[in-house]
Write an enzyme that holds these catalytic residues in place. Structure first.
Site, PDB file in Angstrom:
ATOM      1  N   GLU A   1       2.315  -5.389   3.551  1.00 43.91           N
ATOM      2  CA  GLU A   1       0.902  -5.574   3.234  1.00 43.91           C
ATOM      3  C   GLU A   1       0.086  -4.601   4.088  1.00 43.91           C
ATOM      4  O   GLU A   1      -0.143  -4.842   5.278  1.00 43.91           O
ATOM      5  CB  GLU A   1       0.463  -7.022   3.496  1.00 43.91           C
ATOM      6  CG  GLU A   1       0.796  -7.990   2.392  1.00 43.91           C
ATOM      7  CD  GLU A   1       2.269  -8.361   2.317  1.00 43.91           C
ATOM      8  OE1 GLU A   1       2.724  -8.790   1.253  1.00 43.91           O
ATOM      9  OE2 GLU A   1       2.977  -8.203   3.331  1.00 43.91           O
TER      10      GLU A   1
ATOM     11  N   SER B   1       8.070  -7.608   3.055  1.00 44.85           N
ATOM     12  CA  SER B   1       6.909  -7.198   2.264  1.00 44.85           C
ATOM     13  C   SER B   1       5.952  -6.373   3.116  1.00 44.85           C
ATOM     14  O   SER B   1       5.683  -6.705   4.271  1.00 44.85           O
ATOM     15  CB  SER B   1       6.190  -8.439   1.724  1.00 44.85           C
ATOM     16  OG  SER B   1       5.199  -8.097   0.783  1.00 44.85           O
TER      17      SER B   1
ATOM     18  N   SER C   1       5.650  -6.093  -1.315  1.00 47.60           N
ATOM     19  CA  SER C   1       4.485  -5.437  -0.735  1.00 47.60           C
ATOM     20  C   SER C   1       3.204  -5.567  -1.554  1.00 47.60           C
ATOM     21  O   SER C   1       3.212  -5.919  -2.728  1.00 47.60           O
ATOM     22  CB  SER C   1       4.757  -3.963  -0.448  1.00 47.60           C
ATOM     23  OG  SER C   1       5.902  -3.814   0.344  1.00 47.60           O
TER      24      SER C   1
END
Length: 372
Positions: free
Chosen positions: A283, A281, A243
C-alpha cells in the site's frame, strides 16, 4: 458498469466534484491503454494478457513548474519510483504512471522517452518519473513483456486529451487495472472527488488487495456474510495480498510535507472498505498539489499555503474519496477471466447488493448517508 452512487451507495457527507473523479482538479488528465490478448502460452506466444498502463497528468508544465509532492507507505511490498525524490525535495516533475509489477521498468523507460521529447532540457537536467505497480499475475501472463512503448504513449496522449472533460473517466478493468483483483472480486482503477473549503480533493486508486471476507460496503460487513472466495480453477492459489497504489491530487496550495500527510489518509479510506494491509501487499500512496508551484530550484511561487489545522477538511475529503474509489473500482469492473482460466468476479451482483440493501438499515458502522 455502474459506479457506487449509481447503485445508491453514497459514501460520506461532503459534496463531490462534477465528475466525482480526478478530472475535477483543473489541469489534471487520466488516460488508459488496455491490453487484452489470448495468444499461445510462452514460448510460442505471449500468453493471455490482462494488463495495461494508466497515466495521470498532473500539469502539462510540471517539468518547468514543479508540483509539490509527498508520499506515505502503509505496507511496503511494492515499488514506486520518484517516491524518494519527492520525500527529499517535496516535488514531482512528470505524470504518474501505473502498471503491473514486471512492466515497471518498461514503463519507466517510456516515461523518460516521453519527457525527453516533450522537454528536451531533461537530457541535461535529469528527471525521475513517477511509476508505480501492482501484481496482476493472477489474471495476466507475466512471463512475457506485454507493454510496449506505444502503449505508454497512447495512455499519456489519452490523459492529455481528457483534461477538462465533463464526464467521468473509465474505471474498473481498464488500463493498469485490467488484471487487478480486490477484496475477492474484480478490482482495478477507481476514482472519486470531494469539494471542501473552496478546493477540490481527488483520489485515484489501483486496487489489488484484500480477502473477500474482509469486504465492507458503506459500513456493512458484506464479506462476513459471503465468506472466503471459492477456488475458480485447479491452480487457484491466490493470497489476500497484491497491493494498492493511492494517488491524491488537489488544487489546494499545499507543500510537500502536507502532500505526504494527505497521502497517508488514503490508508484510512482503504480500511473503511476492509483493508488490513496484509504482509505481502504494497500500500503505497502519493499526494500532489497544483495550487502552489515551484521553479526548477525548488523555490515556491509565493502562494499562501494551506497547512496545519487548515488541512483537517482536506483529510476528511481524502478518506471519503478513497473509500468511494475502492467501491468504484469494483462495481465498474465486469467479471474477467484470465490465464489458466483464473476468474475475478464482478462485485456488481445480487449477492453483494442485496446484503448492502438489507444491512444498510440499522447498521451502526455505516459512514454514509441516504442518496440525494
Amino acid at each position: 458498469m455502474p459506479r457506487a452512487r449509481d447503485l445508491g451507495i453514497v459514501i460520506g457527507s461532503l459534496p463531490t466534484g462534477p465528475t466525482n473523479s480526478v478530472l475535477d482538479v483543473p489541469g489534471v488528465g487520466l488516460g488508459h491503454t488496455t491490453l487484452l490478448r489470448d495468444e499461445p502460452a510462452p514460448p510460442g506466444g505471449r500468453g493471455v494478457a490482462r494488463t495495461g498502463v494508466t497515466c495521470l497528468v498532473l500539469a502539462d508544465d510540471a517539468f518547468t513548474r514543479l508540483v509539490p509532492a509527498g508520499g506515505a507507505v502503509l505496507n511496503g511490498a511494492g515499488e514506486c519510483t520518484g517516491f524518494i525524490t519527492a520525500a527529499e525535495w517535496g516535488s514531482a516533475e512528470t505524470p504518474v504512471y501505473l502498471t503491473s509489477t514486471l512492466q515497471l521498468g518498461r514503463v519507466y523507460d517510456s516515461a523518460c522517452r516521453i519527457e525527453l521529447e516533450v522537454n528536451p532540457a531533461s537530457a541535461v537536467d535529469f528527471i525521475i518519473p513517477v511509476v508505480a505497480e501492482c501484481d496482476d499475475s493472477w489474471l495476466n501472463d507475466a512471463r512475457r513483456m506485454q507493454v510496449e512503448h506505444d502503449d505508454v504513449v497512447a495512455a499519456h496522449d489519452a490523459a492529455l486529451a481528457s483534461r477538462g472533460s465533463s464526464t467521468p473517466p473509465e474505471e474498473g478493468a481498464v488500463g493498469s487495472g485490467t488484471g487487478m483483483s480486490c477484496l475477492g472480486f474484480k478490482g482495478g482503477i477507481g476514482t472519486a472527488s470531494r469539494k471542501v473549503a473552496g478546493h477540490t480533493v481527488a483520489v485515484l486508486l489501483m486496487t489489488n488487495f484484500g480477502a473477500r471476507e474482509e469486504l465492507v460496503v458503506n459500513g456493512v460487513p458484506v464479506g462476513r456474510s459471503l465468506g472466503p472466495v471459492a477456488p475458480t480453477s485447479s491452480t487457484d492459489s491466490r493470497k489476500p495480498a497484491g497491493s494498492c497504489i493511492g494517488i491524491v491530487v488537489t488544487d489546494a496550495p499545499v507543500d510537500g510535507a502536507s502532500c505526504a500527510r494527505l497521502a497517508r489518509r488514503v490508508g484510512l479510506g482503504l480500511a473503511r472498505a476492509g483493508s488490513v494491509a496484509h504482509h505481502g501487499s504494497g500500500e503505497i500512496f502519493m499526494g500532489f498539489g497544483t495550487g502552489m508551484r515551484m521553479d526548477r530550484d525548488g523555490r515556491p511561487d509565493g502562494t499562501p499555503l494551506v497547512t496545519g489545522r487548515a488541512l483537517d477538511p482536506l483529510f476528511t475529503a481524502v478518506v471519503e474519496a478513497a473509500e468511494e474509489a475502492v467501491l468504484n473500482s469494483m462495481f465498474t469492473a465486469p467479471t474477467v477471466t484470465g490465464r489458466d482460466g483464473n476468474t475475478s468476479e464482478t462485485a456488481n451482483s445480487p449477492a453483494v447488493l442485496d446484503l448492502v440493501a438489507t444491512g444498510s438499515t440499522g447498521s451502526t458502522g455505516s459512514t454514509g448517508s441516504a442518496p440525494a
